[in-house]
Design a protein around this motif. Structure first.
Motif, PDB file in Angstrom:
ATOM      1  N   LYS A  62     -69.906 -37.167 -87.451  1.00  0.00           N
ATOM      2  CA  LYS A  62     -68.554 -38.353 -87.606  1.00  0.00           C
ATOM      3  C   LYS A  62     -69.735 -38.874 -86.283  1.00  0.00           C
ATOM      4  O   LYS A  62     -70.027 -39.559 -85.259  1.00  0.00           O
ATOM      5  CB  LYS A  62     -67.010 -37.732 -86.330  1.00  0.00           C
TER       6      LYS A  62
ATOM      7  N   GLN B 106     -59.394 -48.820 -89.733  1.00  0.00           N
ATOM      8  CA  GLN B 106     -58.223 -49.173 -88.846  1.00  0.00           C
ATOM      9  C   GLN B 106     -58.348 -50.776 -89.216  1.00  0.00           C
ATOM     10  O   GLN B 106     -56.990 -50.271 -88.711  1.00  0.00           O
ATOM     11  CB  GLN B 106     -58.248 -47.822 -87.642  1.00  0.00           C
TER      12      GLN B 106
ATOM     13  N   ARG C  70     -63.915 -47.715 -86.314  1.00  0.00           N
ATOM     14  CA  ARG C  70     -63.337 -47.183 -86.394  1.00  0.00           C
ATOM     15  C   ARG C  70     -62.238 -46.494 -88.026  1.00  0.00           C
ATOM     16  O   ARG C  70     -62.322 -47.101 -88.595  1.00  0.00           O
ATOM     17  CB  ARG C  70     -61.867 -47.361 -85.470  1.00  0.00           C
ATOM     18  N   SER C  71     -62.430 -45.077 -87.957  1.00  0.00           N
ATOM     19  CA  SER C  71     -61.137 -45.010 -89.094  1.00  0.00           C
ATOM     20  C   SER C  71     -61.211 -43.574 -88.908  1.00  0.00           C
ATOM     21  O   SER C  71     -60.979 -42.870 -88.604  1.00  0.00           O
ATOM     22  CB  SER C  71     -62.651 -45.095 -90.614  1.00  0.00           C
TER      23      SER C  71
ATOM     24  N   ASN D  62     -63.984 -40.967 -87.922  1.00  0.00           N
ATOM     25  CA  ASN D  62     -64.501 -41.048 -86.720  1.00  0.00           C
ATOM     26  C   ASN D  62     -63.327 -41.445 -85.228  1.00  0.00           C
ATOM     27  O   ASN D  62     -63.912 -41.984 -84.366  1.00  0.00           O
ATOM     28  CB  ASN D  62     -65.989 -41.978 -86.512  1.00  0.00           C
ATOM     29  N   GLU D  63     -62.459 -41.099 -85.774  1.00  0.00           N
ATOM     30  CA  GLU D  63     -61.848 -41.960 -84.731  1.00  0.00           C
ATOM     31  C   GLU D  63     -61.411 -40.811 -84.030  1.00  0.00           C
ATOM     32  O   GLU D  63     -61.575 -39.430 -83.708  1.00  0.00           O
ATOM     33  CB  GLU D  63     -59.405 -41.115 -85.119  1.00  0.00           C
TER      34      GLU D  63
ATOM     35  N   SER E  65     -65.139 -43.308 -78.388  1.00  0.00           N
ATOM     36  CA  SER E  65     -64.101 -43.057 -76.584  1.00  0.00           C
ATOM     37  C   SER E  65     -65.225 -41.968 -75.246  1.00  0.00           C
ATOM     38  O   SER E  65     -64.903 -42.339 -74.358  1.00  0.00           O
ATOM     39  CB  SER E  65     -63.085 -42.235 -77.019  1.00  0.00           C
TER      40      SER E  65
END
Length: 365
Positions: free
Chosen positions: A224, A268, A354-355, A358-359, A363
């Motif tokens: 990721k 997302q 973001r998907s 790699n959610e 962060s």
């Protein structure tokens, strides 16, 4: 051992900023890797944690205490250098015992500690030999012994295996990780070698130009990637990039790349602009029926697998396929991409969109 917390750490040398506002946490007992190319700020970060460099700004907490402006001798840190930094006029026993002797520890207690450490490292048979005649591996064990014997709160290691040849370096990496696990030590380790970082680390910080690109487990870093730099730096061969201009919709699991519809993890948020379709070589299959096609340029045999280089007309790709799958130069083949393993990047910022894949990863940065 101790937890180490870094908050907004910055280091300037005149007009040059070596480390820019770095923040991360090293858990108690963790094997933590600072990874990146030469000049990225990883060694400067390590030296600030150890107290060999004082930060321009920011905070460093070791075992709950703020130590950012304390000298190294007041941080209870052991440092292991790449070039061993042993005393050549002393034998192995005196090198290992030196930190304890300099602290005024009683001779009997020193002898017991040295014997204990020599058993852990398997160097009991060379304690009375001069270090000048030792192999690189034995010198590294002596350097480790001198650090371990103090029972510090944490170990700082600056490319300690860099001076060893490739085969022995891999062996010592295994030994070092096993030693860490036995001692449950907090270890911060600097390396430019991605394989070393992936093999040994519990967590990895990837740095570039003084900035943290990503912070996470080896699996997160590889599967990721938060940025194109990480995707390119980690992996051999590195991730393939297909650049295109397009539009993607929230919840969509396909994009159109050079007139072909390709699968991606569900996005997302919507995005329109210059994109990069990132796919690792092992997630590309060669077939007769794929609509996205490429011409075989070369194949590199690697035993159980082979690396095939292909010209797609929109740039070269590398695919890792079974070594027994026949390919020949000049052949036109279909390419199938494993959509669940794809990462889409914003070409302007280099950051991953973001998907499902790699959610939560971004962060950490």
């Amino acid at each position: 051992m101790a937890e180490i917390v870094i908050r907004n750490l910055r280091k300037e040398f005149g007009d040059f900023t070596a480390v820019q506002s770095s923040s991360f946490k090293i858990e108690d007992g963790e094997f933590f890797m600072l990874l990146g190319p030469s000049g990225c700020g990883k060694t400067t970060t390590l030296r600030m944690i150890a107290g060999l460099e004082l930060p321009t700004s920011g905070e460093i907490y070791i075992d709950g205490e703020e130590v950012g402006q304390r000298p190294a001798r007041k941080r209870d840190i052991a440092f292991v250098f790449q070039m061993f930094a042993l005393y050549p006029h002393m034998n192995v026993r005196r090198n290992i015992s030196y930190p304890l002797v300099s602290q005024g520890m009683p001779k009997q207690q020193v002898a017991e500690k040295v014997d204990e450490v020599s058993r852990i490292l398997g160097i009991g048979d060379i304690l009375d030999r001069p270090v000048s005649g030792l192999s690189g591996g034995d010198r590294q064990r002596v350097a480790l012994g001198r650090a371990i014997v103090r029972d510090p709160k944490a170990f700082m290691m600056d490319e300690p295996l860099g001076a060893l040849d490739a085969e022995f370096r891999e062996h010592m990496a295994e030994e070092l990780r096993a030693l860490h696990d036995r001692m449950n030590a907090t270890t911060v380790y600097v390396t430019h070698d991605q394989l070393e970082a992936m093999q040994m680390g519990d967590k990895i910080v990837v740095m570039n130009h003084g900035v943290i690109e990503q912070f996470g487990t080896p699996r997160d870093i590889y599967d990721k990637p938060a940025t194109m730099f990480v995707a390119d730096f980690i992996g051999s061969p590195s991730m393939n990039f297909l650049r295109f201009h397009g539009q993607v919709h929230a919840g969509s699991n396909t994009v159109v790349v050079h007139h072909e519809e390709l699968e991606v993890p569900r996005l997302q948020e919507p995005f329109e602009g210059d994109l990069v379709y990132g796919i690792r070589p092992e997630h590309i299959s060669l077939s007769d029926g794929g609509t996205y096609r490429g011409e075989v340029i070369a194949s590199e045999y690697l035993g159980t697998t082979q690396i095939v280089t292909l010209n797609t007309g929109n740039g070269e790709l590398k695919a890792r396929i079974p070594s027994d799958q026949p390919v020949r130069a000049g052949e036109n083949v279909g390419l199938e991409f494993h959509g669940a393993a794809v990462t889409l990047f914003d070409n302007q910022t280099g950051r991953a969109l973001r998907s499902e894949l790699n959610e939560g990863v971004l962060s950490h940065v």
